[in-house]
Design a protein around this motif. Structure first.
Motif, PDB file in Angstrom:
ATOM      1  N   LEU A 135     -14.461   0.242   2.264  1.00 59.67           N
ATOM      2  CA  LEU A 135     -14.315  -0.509   3.642  1.00 59.67           C
ATOM      3  C   LEU A 135     -13.223   0.337   4.444  1.00 59.67           C
ATOM      4  O   LEU A 135     -13.511   0.460   5.774  1.00 59.67           O
ATOM      5  CB  LEU A 135     -13.752  -1.773   3.425  1.00 59.67           C
ATOM      6  CG  LEU A 135     -13.308  -2.644   4.716  1.00 59.67           C
ATOM      7  CD1 LEU A 135     -14.625  -2.651   5.527  1.00 59.67           C
ATOM      8  CD2 LEU A 135     -12.936  -4.097   4.239  1.00 59.67           C
ATOM      9  N   VAL A 136     -12.057   0.790   4.001  1.00 62.24           N
ATOM     10  CA  VAL A 136     -11.141   1.510   4.871  1.00 62.24           C
ATOM     11  C   VAL A 136     -12.011   2.785   5.239  1.00 62.24           C
ATOM     12  O   VAL A 136     -11.666   3.209   6.382  1.00 62.24           O
ATOM     13  CB  VAL A 136      -9.856   1.863   4.011  1.00 62.24           C
ATOM     14  CG1 VAL A 136      -9.108   2.806   4.620  1.00 62.24           C
ATOM     15  CG2 VAL A 136      -9.327   0.479   3.632  1.00 62.24           C
ATOM     16  N   ARG A 145     -12.170   3.850   8.984  1.00 66.14           N
ATOM     17  CA  ARG A 145     -11.597   5.131   9.599  1.00 66.14           C
ATOM     18  C   ARG A 145     -12.691   6.143  10.022  1.00 66.14           C
ATOM     19  O   ARG A 145     -12.429   6.883  11.030  1.00 66.14           O
ATOM     20  CB  ARG A 145     -10.735   5.905   8.393  1.00 66.14           C
ATOM     21  CG  ARG A 145      -9.375   5.250   7.864  1.00 66.14           C
ATOM     22  CD  ARG A 145      -9.076   5.891   6.935  1.00 66.14           C
ATOM     23  NE  ARG A 145      -8.701   7.438   6.994  1.00 66.14           N
ATOM     24  CZ  ARG A 145      -7.694   7.777   7.223  1.00 66.14           C
ATOM     25  NH1 ARG A 145      -6.745   6.789   7.845  1.00 66.14           N
ATOM     26  NH2 ARG A 145      -7.427   9.094   7.445  1.00 66.14           N
ATOM     27  N   ALA A 146     -13.976   6.073   9.700  1.00 73.32           N
ATOM     28  CA  ALA A 146     -15.157   7.120  10.241  1.00 73.32           C
ATOM     29  C   ALA A 146     -15.188   6.730  11.772  1.00 73.32           C
ATOM     30  O   ALA A 146     -15.678   7.877  12.496  1.00 73.32           O
ATOM     31  CB  ALA A 146     -16.259   6.793   9.413  1.00 73.32           C
TER      32      ALA A 146
END
Length: 362
Positions: free
Chosen positions: A346-347, A351-352
């Motif tokens: 999920l992080v 961040r993408a």
């Protein structure tokens, strides 16, 4: 790249074997004996019995040995064992006024009937290491009351205040209290149920709460009316013979505190009570219990809730049990690979979609 660690039964069995070796220690030394633990580490044994809700010094000593001295782990072992025991019935209420007191002190009255009995206490010792204890053999006996002296029952100090109407009478609801060891805690709880929870509660947690009341969080200044330690007879009604019979003796610690007075236009001012009772010589626990008990009585006594932690019944009773707390705390050491991988992914997705630098954003 994060990868899940692999393991299984062989790793767990190896950990158990290593634990057994660590518990035994060097084999060129004698293994510690449970009798020695029960006799010489009696305060630790008393705490395990109190928080484990099972009075058996030998089993508590075994649990301490098995747990390598970790008292909370020992409490866990005792509670687990307790669930396997049959229940034969309930005893009669303990008569602490008939206690054969080995220690009995009052901080409110100097001269009390029966006298002040200092007993075995650290209160007046110098906190210096006694290197004589490193030597083999026992220390010479200290002068004072002989160990085989027969203690006599002494009256409760607060009984004299009660006789003159100077302190609120001891409450008797006339109803059988619920059993916390057989049913889960329900809130709001009456005083009997709260006292059961506090008696099983973690000593360190209760100590911190009690200290907070003394520092002003709950405005709960107290005097120790009486602190007593000794043996009491346990009695049980036997239906087959229609009589109450004694089935043994247990050591207990009882503490009664005298707290700030209350009164109204219709009632004269009188002091209020805090109460603590625990297995074994556990005076710090009983004293902390009495202070927290008094703080939790704010609503019953018509006082204001000032937001102090020791006044919050849900906070105190839901967090004082060290076994429940240990389970929630220590379970995070166990594998959570799937949960963490989900959080990690999920992080990464979040961040993408965010530029790494101001130039990328431009």
């Amino acid at each position: 790249m994060y990868v899940a660690a692999k393991g299984g039964e062989r790793a767990i069995e190896a950990a158990h074997d290593w634990l057994a070796d660590a518990r035994r220690g060097p084999t060129d030394r004698p293994a510690i004996d449970t009798d020695a633990i029960a006799d010489q580490l009696s305060l630790g044994v008393a705490r395990v019995m109190a928080e484990g809700s099972l009075y058996d010094p030998q089993l508590a000593a075994l649990a301490i040995k098995q747990a390598r001295g970790d008292l909370i782990e020992a409490v866990f072992l005792i509670r687990a064992y307790r669930t396997t025991l049959p229940r034969f019935g309930a005893t009669e209420p303990v008569d602490t006024a008939a206690m054969q007191a080995a220690r009995r002190v009052s901080a409110t009255f100097k001269d009390v009937p029966g006298g002040q009995l200092l007993g075995p206490t650290f209160d007046y010792t110098h906190r210096l290491l006694d290197f004589r204890l490193l030597a083999d053999g026992a220390l010479p006996p200290a002068p004072g009351q002989p160990a085989d002296a027969d203690p006599q029952p002494v009256p409760h100090v607060l009984g004299y205040l009660d006789r003159d109407g100077m302190i609120e009478p001891a409450a008797d609801t006339g109803t059988e209290p619920a059993d916390l060891t057989r049913a889960p805690l329900e809130l709001p709880a009456n005083r009997a149920l709260r006292l059961q929870a506090l008696a099983r509660g973690d000593e360190g947690f209760l100590l911190g709460l009690a200290y907070s009341t003394q520092r002003g969080y709950a405005r709960n200044h107290a005097f120790v009316g009486e602190l007593r330690i000794g043996t009491v007879e346990i009695e049980m009604f036997v239906p087959e013979i229609g009589e109450v019979v004694g089935i043994g003796e247990v050591e207990m610690t009882e503490c009664e505190t005298i707290n700030q007075f209350k009164g109204s236009r219709t009632e004269p001012a009188q002091f209020t009570r805090g109460y603590g009772l625990s297995f074994g010589q556990t005076e710090r626990k009983a004293l902390a219990m009495a202070l927290v008990d008094r703080a939790l009585r704010w609503d019953e006594l018509g006082e204001d809730f000032v937001g102090a932690p020791a006044q919050d019944e849900e906070f105190v009773l839901s967090h004082c049990d060290n076994i429940q707390a240990t389970g929630f705390l220590e379970h995070i050491k166990l594998p959570h690979y799937v949960d963490f991988q989900a959080e990690l992914e999920l992080v990464r997705r979040l961040r993408a979609g965010v530029p790494d630098t101001e130039e990328d954003a431009a």
